[in-house]
Design a protein around this motif. Sequence first.
Motif: not given
Length: 431
Positions: A91-97, A147-151, A159-164, A195-200
């Motif tokens: 759960e999270g939301r990444g990116g920047s202004a 920090n904006a976990p995704y993958g 357990l591996y987690v891809a933060n932004q 600009h594209h923050w997700t890390k699959a």
Amino acid sequence: MKYTGLLAIFTLSALLTACGGDTEPAQYGAAPELPQPQRGLLPDMVIAEPAEWGDKRPTVPDGYTISAIATDLKIPRQTLVLPNGDILVAEGRGGSASSLKPKDVIAGKIKSRGTSPVKGGNRLTLLRDADGDGVYELSTVFADNLNAPYGLAFVDGKLYVANQDALLRFDYQEGQTKAEGAPEKVTDLPSEINHHWTKALAASADGRTLYVGIGSNSNITERGMTAEVDRAMVWQVDAESGMHKPYATGLRNPTALAIQPGTGQLWAVVNERDEIGPNLVPDYLTAVREGGFYGWPYSYWGQNVDDRVRPQNPEKVASAIKPDYSLGSHVAALGVSFSAPAMGEKFADGVFVGEHGSWNRSDPVGYKVVFVPFQGGRPVGPPIDFVSGFRDSDGTVRGRPVGVTVDPRGALIIADDLSNTIWRVAPAAGQ
């Protein structure tokens, strides 16, 4: 599940009226019909208010049931089914202004493009169905302060987690409901501007290699190529040491990765470029070849040159690999998972794709989960709507699918980041 955020849906002038995806079969498959690019016209903004689900549910095929197994989450993105059947939710939301497009800022609608107003959780939530009846009685925070976990990926007790901004590793013991201690950093990931923050993320069949999908820092290099170093590609990472190198390049935004069972082949769904028309450029599903170049930014769908890019690079264009399967333009595919026999005969061989939905078409597309059938290890035929009803015909939007994960026991797990829900689709009893 109350939320009041706005969904911005852009409309084009009559000259750019787009047909819906269901009426354009040529937009799908191995040989989509590509129109000429259209430049110079910006879409008009039309605002639609999202609605709560209430007593409604997404639509599934006959013989299947759907239920909400977790609600009131904090921007669920991707899910992972652990060996004991527990489900982890990132759960999270990444990116920047600085990653926002000028028209978003000018309109004052920074969070209006179909995003929940809920603050991202920056955490992993664990769901448990102790008695196997499809009802997940336990929902608890497994790890927080991320920090904006995704993958997500699981390999041999790790357990591996891809933060932004970094790839992390937790030790995991079967059945545990909370991480013990802070995670170990495997490697940093590109995160400046984002600009594209997700890390699959995906793990090889033998667990030795991790693959990380890293999106571009722009639409078509508006920030210059320096901002694109180590981006718009899939990294190959040694799971133990964190050493990494480019595995494949020219992939504008590889938002989800999956390993094909039986072959070990890496597949990806990729979001392509914007602002050259409602029917360009197709988002796609493709096998990812080691050392392959897939066109961005110089060309799309093989050798179709994008003349907005400067300088041009004919040599790179000539080497560009044509993707395997078009999903249609601007569907915003954010999830992919190979199926399993327990999902039923019709949906046993192929992939499920979560389509978050378009923001820049007068006739929106996506907002559903589709099934792409495979034959002989390759995608064939048109996609089949598997879960729809996230967007009504009158434009009302209740949800937006992101990650999709097949539970080998026979269920599809779907993260919906607008209504902050995890949905579970399974064959009905007796099917």
